[in-house]
Design a protein around this motif. Sequence first.
Motif, mmCIF file in Angstrom:
data_model
loop_
_atom_site.group_PDB
_atom_site.id
_atom_site.type_symbol
_atom_site.label_atom_id
_atom_site.label_comp_id
_atom_site.label_asym_id
_atom_site.label_seq_id
_atom_site.Cartn_x
_atom_site.Cartn_y
_atom_site.Cartn_z
ATOM 1 N N GLU A 116 -18.696 -47.627 -42.983
ATOM 2 C CA GLU A 116 -17.710 -48.583 -42.442
ATOM 3 C C GLU A 116 -16.376 -48.470 -43.177
ATOM 4 O OE1 GLU A 116 -20.846 -50.921 -43.577
ATOM 5 O OE2 GLU A 116 -21.469 -49.287 -42.263
ATOM 6 N N ARG A 117 -16.482 -48.039 -44.404
ATOM 7 C CA ARG A 117 -15.245 -47.956 -45.181
ATOM 8 C C ARG A 117 -14.335 -46.861 -44.632
ATOM 9 N NH1 ARG A 117 -14.859 -49.752 -50.970
ATOM 10 N NH2 ARG A 117 -12.959 -50.387 -49.885
ATOM 11 N N ILE A 119 -14.009 -46.314 -41.410
ATOM 12 C CA ILE A 119 -13.317 -46.978 -40.305
ATOM 13 C C ILE A 119 -12.191 -47.848 -40.870
ATOM 14 C CG2 ILE A 119 -13.651 -48.406 -38.286
ATOM 15 C CD1 ILE A 119 -15.727 -46.453 -37.926
ATOM 16 N N GLU A 120 -12.530 -48.528 -41.950
ATOM 17 C CA GLU A 120 -11.528 -49.340 -42.630
ATOM 18 C C GLU A 120 -10.326 -48.470 -43.008
ATOM 19 O OE1 GLU A 120 -13.350 -51.096 -46.017
ATOM 20 O OE2 GLU A 120 -11.509 -52.126 -46.652
ATOM 21 N N PHE A 122 -9.397 -45.705 -41.703
ATOM 22 C CA PHE A 122 -8.646 -45.296 -40.512
ATOM 23 C C PHE A 122 -7.680 -46.389 -40.067
ATOM 24 C CE2 PHE A 122 -9.537 -41.320 -38.277
ATOM 25 C CZ PHE A 122 -10.438 -40.745 -39.144
ATOM 26 N N LYS A 123 -8.138 -47.644 -40.211
ATOM 27 C CA LYS A 123 -7.280 -48.736 -39.749
ATOM 28 C C LYS A 123 -6.161 -49.038 -40.728
ATOM 29 C CE LYS A 123 -10.151 -51.133 -36.484
ATOM 30 N NZ LYS A 123 -10.544 -52.422 -35.922
ATOM 31 N N LEU A 124 -6.471 -48.958 -42.037
ATOM 32 C CA LEU A 124 -5.499 -49.414 -43.029
ATOM 33 C C LEU A 124 -4.598 -48.301 -43.564
ATOM 34 C CD1 LEU A 124 -7.741 -51.896 -45.065
ATOM 35 C CD2 LEU A 124 -6.166 -52.372 -43.166
ATOM 36 N N PRO A 126 -3.512 -44.765 -42.404
ATOM 37 C CA PRO A 126 -3.444 -43.607 -41.504
ATOM 38 C C PRO A 126 -3.114 -42.309 -42.229
ATOM 39 C CG PRO A 126 -1.644 -45.150 -41.097
ATOM 40 C CD PRO A 126 -2.606 -45.834 -41.994
ATOM 41 N N ALA A 129 -6.232 -41.074 -43.596
ATOM 42 C CA ALA A 129 -7.061 -40.610 -42.484
ATOM 43 C C ALA A 129 -6.653 -39.197 -42.079
ATOM 44 C CB ALA A 129 -6.929 -41.565 -41.300
ATOM 45 N N ALA A 130 -5.353 -38.986 -41.967
ATOM 46 C CA ALA A 130 -4.876 -37.657 -41.586
ATOM 47 C C ALA A 130 -5.227 -36.630 -42.655
ATOM 48 C CB ALA A 130 -3.370 -37.694 -41.348
ATOM 49 N N ALA A 133 -8.770 -35.833 -42.291
ATOM 50 C CA ALA A 133 -8.933 -35.031 -41.090
ATOM 51 C C ALA A 133 -8.575 -33.581 -41.401
ATOM 52 C CB ALA A 133 -8.033 -35.555 -39.973
#
Lengths: 264, 264
Positions: A116-117, A119-120, A122-124, A126, A129-130, A133
């Motif tokens: 879940e972290r 997803i967290e 990804f939301k907080l 970016p 996240a990139a 990725a």
Amino acid sequence: MTRAQANIPSSPLGRKITSYMSLTDEEKNFLNDLERNVTRHGSRSDLLQQGERYGCVRVMRKGWAIRHKALPDGRRQVVNFVLPGDIIGFYCNLFETADHGVTTLTPAEVANFQPERIIELFKLFPRLAAALAWSGAKEEAIIAERLLSVGRRTALERTAHLIVELLRRLSIVGLVEEGRFTLPVTQEILADALGLSIVHINRTLRRLRDIGLIDLAGQQITVHDVKQLASVGQFDELYLHLIQAPKQLEHALDTKSDRKRAGD
Amino acid sequence: MTRAQANIPSSPLGRKITSYMSLTDEEKNFLNDLERNVTRHGSRSDLLQQGERYGCVRVMRKGWAIRHKALPDGRRQVVNFVLPGDIIGFYCNLFETADHGVTTLTPAEVANFQPERIIELFKLFPRLAAALAWSGAKEEAIIAERLLSVGRRTALERTAHLIVELLRRLSIVGLVEEGRFTLPVTQEILADALGLSIVHINRTLRRLRDIGLIDLAGQQITVHDVKQLASVGQFDELYLHLIQAPKQLEHALDTKSDRKRAGD
DNA sequence: GACCCCCATTAACCTATGTTATAGATGGTT
DNA sequence: AACCATCTATAACATAGGTTAATGGGGGTC
């Protein structure tokens, strides 16, 4: 949230990302926090079993592991080597069950956190996240290159190529000294990584030693002439670039999209 | 932003994502907008050349293509088949240059957009970002499975496996009818995908026909008994799951992280 | 309708790599 | 120090798959 502390990410993951993109204190703290829960594992222990439900995302802090897939009759393919700083099962947590196993080759230190972290994250964050990725894309590129090896390179070329790849990847994490590094790997594992039989890997290593390209002493391997070894392995410079840092990633994240966003 | 329009994503990408996760109107519109710029290409044309600088991200709307890597002396490995709805060079745009080429096998319809829009997407639509990340993980799983094939399966097993894989992937996009689909592929390309020689692929296809597992008529291939073919190819059910939808993705995105976020 | 080019097909032969078997290192354990 | 389990190392032999070469079909095009 001390500034001094935040600037030196204690997490290998953070250190890896920092090598190609500067992070804010908030981002560093998030990463450090992610890796708070560290577990230790012995050699040859399964961090994940093929068919098992994915549990948590893991980051390799110390030690080696392999990702491997097996056929029902026992034939096995090592998909990739997991080196310090590498992530295990990042996206794969979105799958129901693991299509591969992960097994340590040495005693290992692993950081664990709940999916879940992600997803967290990804939301907080970016930008993180990139960055992750990108890291995933790199992993894919490595696997694709191994596919080329196994599909189209000869045994000698494959073996040379793998050694150069490991040398490169390990130097980024500072684990190579004057062309020498630890290869905590049996010939069986090398065989499974290269799609060869154990006997033939032995023959091939012998040839590489006879030619004078490598030295093997226990688990210590020394590469005398990387260029020559790379040329034997048809090591592609393009593919090399991929292992290095993406200069444009940070730039893109900071500039381009902010512009777009403002225009919305 | 008409609600009716937005509910039926015209983009194959949108349709694909919708198959495992419901999208808001905003998200659908963003995706539709992404795919606004469509180009057409002839058969056997390069969408991307190995060594070239990455240009834009592409989505295959119609037609087939291959991702392939080549060695200096011409030996070639097909890394994956690009089918309708697949993304080309999603993360890879973060790299300096392409480590692989992409070539169409049929006339193709391709949507193009700037890589910056990916960054935009990461900032504005974390759910889409996660969905695309999942899609990327799936691609990696497919490549890893092919690595297992080329490394450890026999020619017959490999070939059977690939046919089942293509059958599965094409059924998701609705391109299989009663076990029959179009295989717009020469034996040379099959050979390059499976790490075999062109002669041996021919022998192997003949064997599969003789056994009565497949029928080949031009580019039409018919699979009579998928189960049997899958068992010849040691097709793994786990790996099958990966091609299907992740039930938990949407749930995770909607529930868990919002809870976390609120707690911050 | 003759010419081409590309592709599938097969046969005959060849070789890189797999298999089986054995012996010797190495290192941990009692 | 003897024992056991793993791992490396080689030799002798077997084979899956590669190579070369020749044939024929199908679909453009002049």
